[in-house]
Design a protein around this motif. Structure first.
Motif, PDB file in Angstrom:
ATOM      1  N   CYS A 116      45.781 152.238  14.404  1.00  0.00           N
ATOM      2  CA  CYS A 116      44.790 153.184  13.919  1.00  0.00           C
ATOM      3  C   CYS A 116      43.434 152.752  14.486  1.00  0.00           C
ATOM      4  N   CYS A 120      39.808 153.105   7.979  1.00  0.00           N
ATOM      5  CA  CYS A 120      40.280 153.995   6.929  1.00  0.00           C
ATOM      6  C   CYS A 120      40.285 153.307   5.560  1.00  0.00           C
ATOM      7  N   HIS A 124      42.347 148.284   7.059  1.00  0.00           N
ATOM      8  CA  HIS A 124      42.592 149.134   8.217  1.00  0.00           C
ATOM      9  C   HIS A 124      43.238 148.416   9.399  1.00  0.00           C
TER      10      HIS A 124
END
Ligand code: HEC
Ligand SMILES: [Cu+2]
Length: 337
Positions: A116, A120, A124
């Motif tokens: 990712c 987030c 993360h």
């Protein structure tokens, strides 16, 4: 009565047996549990959840060499990003409630990590997975061999403390350093800036130059050998991958670094673990940064800081990513604009 049975059989054939055989044919053709073929593209659904809610699902994707793959990525919670660095695949944004698609062909056998690219949640950076590309004709190739990282080749102990033996009294400036450009023969990559300074200081030709001038010259040499483009690329990587822990200004004060265990060093005389500092490294700390060579910093970034909360980046970063981000780290001590 017989006629009715016949009609019923026909109806069953049309509505049940025929669709069922089509479905079976599809399943046989693609031979997979989660994909189905469509114009010879394997469609794979990938779900992005924050790590403490499961992360990537699935987190391991298997595909065959030469296959076209279409990832349909959805996010039930917050905005995520997606990247397979080794294959150059990127999806900048996966918005909650939307499906982001990316399609590519895989022409190389191997295991390619993906991750990712958005902060987030605090965890993360744990949001990683991998795509395994298998050649069905040669399912068990010999394992690839990699050259050991530079710090291992040069036998540098990356867990030893590395304070600088020389520290400047003002911030070294690459701009001022252009006024004086001594030939810096030492490889700045292998030697720490503090070691380079020590060598310059013993150089008779530079006797009349002040300490500050020598430090400026070293800052200039760093800017020249790294290059403005690499420093700019490194800045982007830092903002995306490191700032949440190390802080936007490099001070080690990022929000995601607050509850990390930080650095504990082995004290060599009695083999006791010694707690030095909690939390992520402060890159504006001149004694610490000037005492570290690029190779040492690379070692930390490649391996991660065992037990400190510093993630490993070997599997995600290309060599260029690595040197770019290291070049940028120097800018927290060296002024260059
Ligand atoms: C999850 C939080 C976190 C993230 C993300 C993170 N770090 Fe760290 N980092 C740490 C912690 C904790 C330490 C250990 C403290 C120390 O070594 O002083 C550390 C240590 C380091 C060190 C060692 C410093 C030294 O001199 O020993 C380097 C270099 C480093 N990080 C670079 C990076 C880079 C580059 C990135 C991004 C690609 C990054 N870090 C991302 C938490 C993080
Ligand atoms: Cu994320």
């Amino acid at each position: 009565m017989k006629k009715e049975l016949f009609a019923l059989t026909i109806v069953l054939l049309i509505f049940v047996a025929f669709p069922a055989s089509l479905f079976a044919y599809q399943a046989w053709r693609t031979n997979t549990s989660f994909g189905f073929a469509q114009d010879d593209v394997r469609v794979i659904a990938l779900t992005a959840n924050v790590p403490n809610n499961g992360g990537w699902s699935p987190d391991t994707i298997r595909v065959n060499l030469g296959e076209r793959v279409r990832l349909r990525i959805s996010s039930p919670d917050v905005v995520h990003g997606f990247e397979i660095p080794a294959l150059g695949i990127q999806v900048a944004e996966i918005l909650p409630g939307h499906v982001a698609e990316v399609e590519f062909a895989v022409s190389r056998v191997g295991k390619f990590p993906f991750a990712c690219t958005r902060w987030c949640s605090v965890d993360h950076w744990r949001m990683r997975g991998s795509i395994k590309v298998i050649d069905p004709n040669n399912p068990n190739p010999l394992p690839q061999s990699f050259a050991p990282p530079l710090y291992q080749q040069l036998k540098i102990d990356i867990d030893a403390l590395h304070p600088a033996t020389n520290v400047p009294t003002q911030r070294p400036s690459a701009t001022r350093g252009t006024l004086l450009s001594p030939v810096i023969a030492d490889d700045l990559r292998v030697n720490s800036p503090s070691d380079v300074f020590a060598k310059l200081r013993t150089n008779d030709a530079l006797k009349t130059n002040s300490d500050s001038q020598l430090w400026d010259a070293i800052a200039f040499a760093w800017k020249q050998s790294a290059g403005d483009d690499a420093i700019a690329r490194g800045q982007k990587l830092f903002a995306r991958d490191c700032a949440a822990c190390h802080g936007e200004s490099g001070k080690g004060d990022g929000p995601a670094g607050r509850n990390l265990p930080g650095l504990a060093a082995m004290q060599s005389d009695n083999h006791q673990m010694l707690e030095i500092k909690r939390g992520p490294a402060d890159f504006t700390d001149a004694p610490k940064m000037l005492g570290a060579s690029d190779v040492l910093l690379q070692g930390k970034i490649i391996r991660g800081g065992m037990g400190t909360g510093m993630p490993e980046w070997r599997t995600l970063y290309t060599d260029q990513n690595m040197w770019d981000v290291i070049s940028y780290l120097r800018s927290f001590v060296f002024e260059y604009k």
